[in-house]
Design a protein around this motif. Structure first.
Motif, PDB file in Angstrom:
ATOM      1  N   HIS A 119       4.321   8.845  -5.289  1.00 32.09           N
ATOM      2  CA  HIS A 119       2.924   9.103  -4.942  1.00 32.09           C
ATOM      3  C   HIS A 119       2.739  10.613  -4.783  1.00 32.09           C
ATOM      4  O   HIS A 119       3.524  11.274  -4.113  1.00 32.09           O
ATOM      5  CB  HIS A 119       2.576   8.381  -3.637  1.00 32.09           C
ATOM      6  N   TRP A 158       2.186  17.195  -1.517  1.00 33.00           N
ATOM      7  CA  TRP A 158       3.602  16.814  -1.513  1.00 33.00           C
ATOM      8  C   TRP A 158       3.764  15.504  -2.246  1.00 33.00           C
ATOM      9  O   TRP A 158       2.767  14.847  -2.569  1.00 33.00           O
ATOM     10  CB  TRP A 158       4.159  16.791  -0.098  1.00 33.00           C
ATOM     11  N   HIS A 162       6.321   5.404  -2.682  1.00 38.71           N
ATOM     12  CA  HIS A 162       5.325   4.580  -1.996  1.00 38.71           C
ATOM     13  C   HIS A 162       5.712   3.115  -1.994  1.00 38.71           C
ATOM     14  O   HIS A 162       4.871   2.224  -1.968  1.00 38.71           O
ATOM     15  CB  HIS A 162       3.935   4.776  -2.593  1.00 38.71           C
ATOM     16  N   HIS A 413      -4.772   8.007   6.282  1.00 43.01           N
ATOM     17  CA  HIS A 413      -4.716   8.648   4.955  1.00 43.01           C
ATOM     18  C   HIS A 413      -5.430   7.788   3.923  1.00 43.01           C
ATOM     19  O   HIS A 413      -5.190   6.594   3.848  1.00 43.01           O
ATOM     20  CB  HIS A 413      -3.245   8.841   4.551  1.00 43.01           C
ATOM     21  N   HIS A 415      -6.082   7.553  -0.204  1.00 44.42           N
ATOM     22  CA  HIS A 415      -5.604   8.044  -1.500  1.00 44.42           C
ATOM     23  C   HIS A 415      -6.761   8.408  -2.430  1.00 44.42           C
ATOM     24  O   HIS A 415      -7.847   7.813  -2.340  1.00 44.42           O
ATOM     25  CB  HIS A 415      -4.787   6.955  -2.202  1.00 44.42           C
ATOM     26  N   HIS A 464      -0.304   7.013   8.272  1.00 47.72           N
ATOM     27  CA  HIS A 464       0.844   7.716   7.699  1.00 47.72           C
ATOM     28  C   HIS A 464       2.062   7.727   8.611  1.00 47.72           C
ATOM     29  O   HIS A 464       3.050   8.398   8.331  1.00 47.72           O
ATOM     30  CB  HIS A 464       0.482   9.124   7.223  1.00 47.72           C
TER      31      HIS A 464
HETATM   32 CU1  C2O Z   1       1.687  10.285   1.747  1.00 49.49          CU
HETATM   33 CU2  C2O Z   1      -0.003   6.656   0.897  1.00 49.49          CU
HETATM   34  O1  C2O Z   1       0.904   8.458   1.299  1.00 49.49           O
END
Ligand code: C2O
Ligand code: CU
Length: 480
Positions: A119, A158, A162, A413, A415, A464
């Motif tokens: 990821h 970074w 995942h 987090h 995406h 996270h």
């Molecule tokens: Cu750093 Cu779903 O991730």
């Protein structure tokens, strides 16, 4: 937190510089600096493509060995540069860097004994390149995969697996990613400091026993690392200004940084530079977040100067261990004086929401096991992978309201896109209009952010703290 004028001036205290220098020489000669090892900078991956607009790399994930404690090898999993003959895996892995607009091609080989994915945390990319188990099929042990996407936004990112992230990231699979571009900041150095912690046994090996407290807090380690090293040393040029990029790559530790007698001029977040920098004496970085700061090294440090991790109350009555040193900072010979920052680091832009914008609630909960086992975690009462996806049409603007349970903070987090924080418990942030992909939701509070749900695909959102994500605190967003 104070607002800052648009450029960081260099204070005129050169008169005392000579004296400070002499004093400093004496101090560092007395310290144990000579015994410490210089902090390693992440090594860039080899770009095998001569086209300046393409960054093409070969990346391998494989078992490797790492001395967290000198002379004591630990078995880890690590990324290495497949284009460099004889390369060995490093923790953190090699730096992937590109210029804004470059096409990135990653030829990946999985030499781990298990399936994995990569990821690209924070990058905006096509849904099928996001490296989650819902955006692609997992890459089996011995398998290969090609990732291909364009570096849209400049910033500090970074990459990490995942699948079973709690295990794979903890074992050493994580690495920095920089996309260069945007306003030029003429600093004496541009460094990426990757923050992590590991739980080691006396033999220097990773302690793989996971107890209920480890699940709750994200495996708090007993050794703190910067760029994979405990107690490293960094020499900076006196009277210079440096740019430091930070990522918190730990499974669950909160880093609250302080550099005594120095201030952090915060110029960027997850989604790149801020329109206006601001200054703080300490800097909280939750797991997954990135911050870019400028630091002016124009104070004669008194005695030993260390970048420290200081207490942050994350909940669950975690005790204060006192300040912990992460890195020794040594003033070296004078370097080039700082040049003024551009008046605007970035044009401010905002998510176009209004009073009719849909507010979507998400409640993050922990469910403790009455029998004393590990807790479970949920979003809106559902535990990944048994969840109902959130659905949206591409282009929809929404306000997401994230509520954390009263016991502890959770770094949330999303995406595939950036968002802008509007408020925490109704109070707007001091610094608006910065872009985030990961944000800490303080325990017992409601945090609202505005987001434009643009990129079609299947995206995940999760806490996270990787133990929480893998034990249910993850959801899915489908954009059509
Ligand atoms: Cu750093 Cu779903 O991730
Ligand atoms: Cu969490």
């Amino acid at each position: 937190m104070r607002k800052l004028a648009l450029y960081v001036s260099h204070r005129e205290i050169r008169v005392i510089s000579l004296l400070a220098f002499v004093l400093l020489g004496v101090l560092s000669a007395c310290s144990d600096a000579g015994l410490r090892t210089t902090l390693p900078a992440p090594i860039p991956l080899t770009d095998i493509n001569p086209d300046p607009n393409i960054v093409e790399v070969q990346l391998v994930a494989a078992p490797a060995s790492k001395e967290y404690l000198p002379g004591k090898a630990a078995a880890v999993w690590a990324y290495r540069d497949g284009a460099k003959p004889g390369s060995v895996g490093t923790v953190p892995g090699p730096l992937l860097q590109a210029n804004q607009g470059n096409l990135i091609i990653v030829h990946f080989r999985n030499e781990l004994p298990v399936a994995t994915t990569i990821h690209w945390h924070g990058l905006r990319l096509p849904g099928n390149q996001d490296g989650t188990p819902i955006s692609q099929t997992a890459i089996p042990a011995g398998g290969t995969y090609e990732y291909r996407f364009t570096a849209v936004d400049p910033g500090s990112f970074w990459y990490h697996p995942h699948i079973e992230g709690n295990e794979q990231v903890e074992k050493g699979l994580y690495a920095p990613f920089i996309v260069h571009g945007g306003a030029t900041l003429n600093t004496a150095a541009d460094r990426y400091l990757v923050l992590d912690d590991v739980k080691l046994g006396g033999d220097g090996k990773l302690d793989e026993k996971v107890d209920p407290l480890d699940v709750m807090l994200g495996r708090p380690g007993n050794v703190l690392l910067v760029n994979g090293m405990q107690g490293g040393r960094l020499e900076v040029g006196s009277w210079t200004q440096e740019r430091w990029r930070f990522v918190n790559s730990s499974n669950g530790r909160y880093f609250n940084l302080r550099l005594p007698e120095h201030e952090f001029y915060i110029v960027g977040w997850d989604g790149g530079l801020l329109p206006v920098p601001y200054v703080q004496d300490s800097l909280l970085i939750a797991p997954g977040e990135r911050y870019e700061v400028l630091i002016s090294f124009e104070h004669p440090p008194s005695g030993r100067l260390a970048l420290q991790n200081i207490y942050y109350d994350r909940g669950h009555n975690v005790p204060d261990p006192g300040p912990q040193d992460l890195l020794e900072v040594i003033y070296g010979p004078a370097g080039p004086p700082p040049s003024p920052l551009p008046t605007v680091l970035r044009k401010p832009s905002t998510v176009p929401f209004n009073s009719k914008t849909l507010v979507r609630p998400f409640v993050l909960k922990e469910q403790e096991d009455p029998a004393g086992g590990a807790a479970n975690f949920s979003i809106n009462g559902q535990r990944w992978p048994d969840i109902t996806p959130v659905e949206a049409k591409s282009g929809a603007v929404e306000i997401w309201e994230i509520e954390a349970n009263p016991e502890m903070d959770h770094p949330f987090h999303l995406h595939g896109m950036f968002f802008q924080v509007l408020s925490v418990n109704g109070v707007p942030p001091v610094v608006p209009w910065g872009w985030k992909d990961t944000v800490n939701v303080p325990r017992g509070s409601k945090l609202r952010f505005a987001v434009q749900l643009d990129p079609p695909g299947r995206w995940v959102f999760h806490c996270h703290i990787l133990e929480h994500a893998e034990r249910g605190m993850m959801g899915e967003l489908v954009i059509r």
